[in-house]
Each structure stands twice: as structure tokens, then as C-alpha cells.
Design an enzyme around this catalytic site. Structure first.
Site, PDB file in Angstrom:
ATOM      1  N   GLY A 190       7.471 -12.606  20.053  1.00  0.00           N
ATOM      2  CA  GLY A 190       8.324 -12.759  18.887  1.00  0.00           C
ATOM      3  C   GLY A 190       9.684 -12.137  19.133  1.00  0.00           C
ATOM      4  CB  ALA A 191      12.832 -12.998  19.637  1.00  0.00           C
TER       5      ALA A 191
ATOM      6  NE  ARG B  21      -3.960  -2.165   0.697  1.00  0.00           N
ATOM      7  CZ  ARG B  21      -5.176  -2.209   0.166  1.00  0.00           C
ATOM      8  NH1 ARG B  21      -5.637  -1.158  -0.492  1.00  0.00           N
ATOM      9  NH2 ARG B  21      -5.926  -3.287   0.290  1.00  0.00           N
ATOM     10  CB  SER B  22       4.503   1.803   0.318  1.00  0.00           C
ATOM     11  OG  SER B  22       4.701   1.098   1.531  1.00  0.00           O
TER      12      SER B  22
ATOM     13  CE  LYS C 232      11.000  -4.222   6.965  1.00  0.00           C
ATOM     14  NZ  LYS C 232      10.040  -4.069   8.084  1.00  0.00           N
TER      15      LYS C 232
ATOM     16  CG  MET D  41       3.761  -5.219  15.237  1.00  0.00           C
ATOM     17  SD  MET D  41       5.478  -5.621  15.673  1.00  0.00           S
ATOM     18  CE  MET D  41       6.359  -5.065  14.221  1.00  0.00           C
TER      19      MET D  41
ATOM     20  N   GLY E  35      -2.198  -3.575  12.665  1.00  0.00           N
ATOM     21  CA  GLY E  35      -1.013  -2.791  12.380  1.00  0.00           C
ATOM     22  C   GLY E  35      -1.135  -1.819  11.220  1.00  0.00           C
TER      23      GLY E  35
ATOM     24  CE1 TYR F 269      -2.595  -4.083   5.086  1.00  0.00           C
ATOM     25  CE2 TYR F 269      -0.502  -3.849   6.227  1.00  0.00           C
ATOM     26  CZ  TYR F 269      -1.239  -3.850   5.055  1.00  0.00           C
ATOM     27  OH  TYR F 269      -0.607  -3.633   3.852  1.00  0.00           O
TER      28      TYR F 269
END
Length: 282
Positions: free
Chosen positions: A130-131, A19-20, A69, A222, A245, A224
Site C-alpha cells: 500500500g502507498a 474504541r479510543s 488526517k 494494520m 492491528g 483489526y
């Protein structure tokens, strides 16, 4: 795209769902900025080449999503403190041949919890489920809100402990208790529970017991859309307030826009429009 419009993009694989472009187009309209923002599907082994090509085209900045990332942080020329702590970047700024990496995920999460949901984090007890990379990207900004305690749980306990260890110095500076707990018995009565796992996508059950919730707790996924729904349904079924999120998505985009353009766009109306568009099937 006009000659005067600066070039931006989001890189990932997959990327068609992003959606960015819509979000940043609305930000540009609302702030009077001239830019062009597009999706770029990057081969799994072609991220470095994609960055080089984008820079050669005169690109000014890009957002980075899965699975690039970590690589984005490694390839950057300079890194923000947030990137150094998280080991991952979601925003790159191109300037004169250099690439600066930042991570706005945690800022977006904090903004949506404290402003969007109206829940302060200072002095609160927070459970981070979560980690992995998603959790690592938000733990630093969460700590900077001065919560009383943050407990991290993960299917692999060693990963939770490693995340805690990497943020121990910041936690001490903020005077926040930071610890790793047993995922199956993390204790009870947290003020805020944040799901940073992909448990719903994997078709599994919610990874923590309902005892972590109490009436009035904020349970935040986090993700959606359909991916977040099992967690949200579980939370509301146990008397908690649930939030997906989508607000985090808009808020982290606003932080990236600020880094690129020096202007902070209004996020609330864009989030409202985006929710309406999704509800209408757009």
C-alpha cells in the site's frame, strides 16, 4: 465530566465504532489522570469548524481518524517532523490558541511489532503493501528502526514510487535500501509483511502473491477485527505468523496520551483487556 477534567476527543466520519474513548479512559485510570474523552462525528465539510468549536470549549487535544488526517495536518499551526514527512496527522495538541500536529501511527506500529510481537526490525527485509495515507503515516518510523530493506508495492506503481521518493533522504540517512517493486512480483522471503491497504474491506483478494512469505515471517495487518481476517487467514495458511492491528491502535493511543499528559500509560494490560472485550462481543 467534572470541572477539573480536561477535555479530549476523537474526530472522524464515521466514528461510532471507535474504541479510543475506552482506551483513553483506561489509560487515565491506570495513570491517575483526570480527563474526559469522547467521540465526535464531524460532517465531511465541517472539520475546520469542528476544530474551532472544540478549541472554544477548552479542548486540550484530539485524535483524528478518516477522512480528516490530511486536513488536520494542513490546519495545524505547527507540525512534527513525522507529520511533515507523512503529510497527515492523527494527533492534535491544543495550547494557548495554537494547534500542534503529530502522527503516532508509525510509532504505534513499530512498538507493536518490536515489543508486542517481539520481532526486531533492525537488519530485516520489510514489505509494505500500500502507498496511501496509512502507509505514508508509518514509513518514517519504520525506516528509523534501521531495517536492511523496505520494499513498497501498490496497485498504482506511481504512488509507490512517490512514497519512496518522499522518504529517500531519510532512507539514505538510515542506510536502508528503500525501493518500489511490482505488486505482482515483489520477490520472496520477506521477514515482515505489513498490509496497509483496505483490500479485505473491499472484498478483494490479498494483493500480493504468497511467495513473499516464508515460514516464520510476520504478516501484519494494520486493521483489526473482521476487516483483517482474510489477510490473517491467508498468512497463517502459508506458514507465517499473523498479527492484526489492535496492538497498533493501543500503542498509537499511548503515544498520543504521552504527548497530551506527559505520562506514558501501560499499554500491554489495556491491549489484553481490549482483546478480551472484543472476543466477548463488547
Amino acid at each position: 465530566m467534572t470541572a477539573a477534567a480536561d477535555l479530549y476527543c476523537v474526530m472522524g466520519n464515521p466514528i461510532a465504532h471507535s474504541r479510543s474513548p475506552w482506551i483513553h479512559a483506561r489509560f487515565a485510570q491506570l495513570t491517575g489522570q483526570s480527563l474526559h474523552y469522547e467521540r465526535r462525528l464531524v460532517p465531511l465539510d465541517g472539520f475546520a469548524q469542528a476544530l474551532q468549536s472544540f478549541a472554544a470549549e477548552g479542548g486540550r487535544g484530539c485524535n483524528i481518524t478518516v477522512p480528516f488526517k490530511l486536513e488536520a495536518a494542513q490546519l495545524a499551526t505547527t507540525r512534527s517532523e513525522r507529520v511533515q514527512l507523512a503529510g497527515a496527522a492523527n494527533t492534535l495538541v491544543f495550547d494557548g490558541g495554537s494547534i500542534h500536529a503529530d502522527n503516532t501511527d508509525g510509532l504505534g506500529l513499530v512498538a507493536d511489532i518490536t515489543q508486542g510481537a517481539g520481532v526486531p526490525l533492525a537488519g530485516r527485509d520489510v514489505l509494505l503493501v500500500g502507498a496511501g495515507g496509512a502507509a505514508a503515516g508509518v514509513l518514517g518510523p519504520l525506516l528509523r528502526q534501521h531495517p536492511r530493506r523496505i520494499a513498497v508495492v501498490n496497485r498504482t506503481p506511481a504512488r509507490a514510487q512517490a512514497l519512496v521518493d518522499s522518504h529517500a533522504a531519510l532512507a539514505a540517512l538510515q542506510k536502508t535500501e528503500l525501493l518500489a517493486l511490482d505488486m505482482q512480483a515483489p520477490g520472496a522471503d520477506f521477514d515482515v509483511i505489513i498490509n496497509a491497504t483496505a483490500s479485505s474491506l473491499e472484498g478483494g483478494p490479498v494483493p500480493v502473491p504468497a511467495s513473499v512469505l516464508r515460514p516464520g515471517s510476520l504478516a501484519y495487518d494494520m486493521m483489526y477485527g473482521p476487516a483483517a481476517q482474510p489477510f490473517l487467514d491467508w498468512a497463517t495458511g502459508h506458514g507465517a505468523t499473523a498479527r492484526d492491528g489492535l496492538g497498533m491502535l493501543v500503542e498509537q493511543a499511548a503515544e498520543a496520551f504521552l504527548l497530551w499528559r506527559g505520562v506514558r500509560p501501560p499499554s500491554a494490560p489495556v491491549l489484553q483487556e481490549l482483546r478480551a472485550a472484543i472476543a466477548a462481543g463488547a
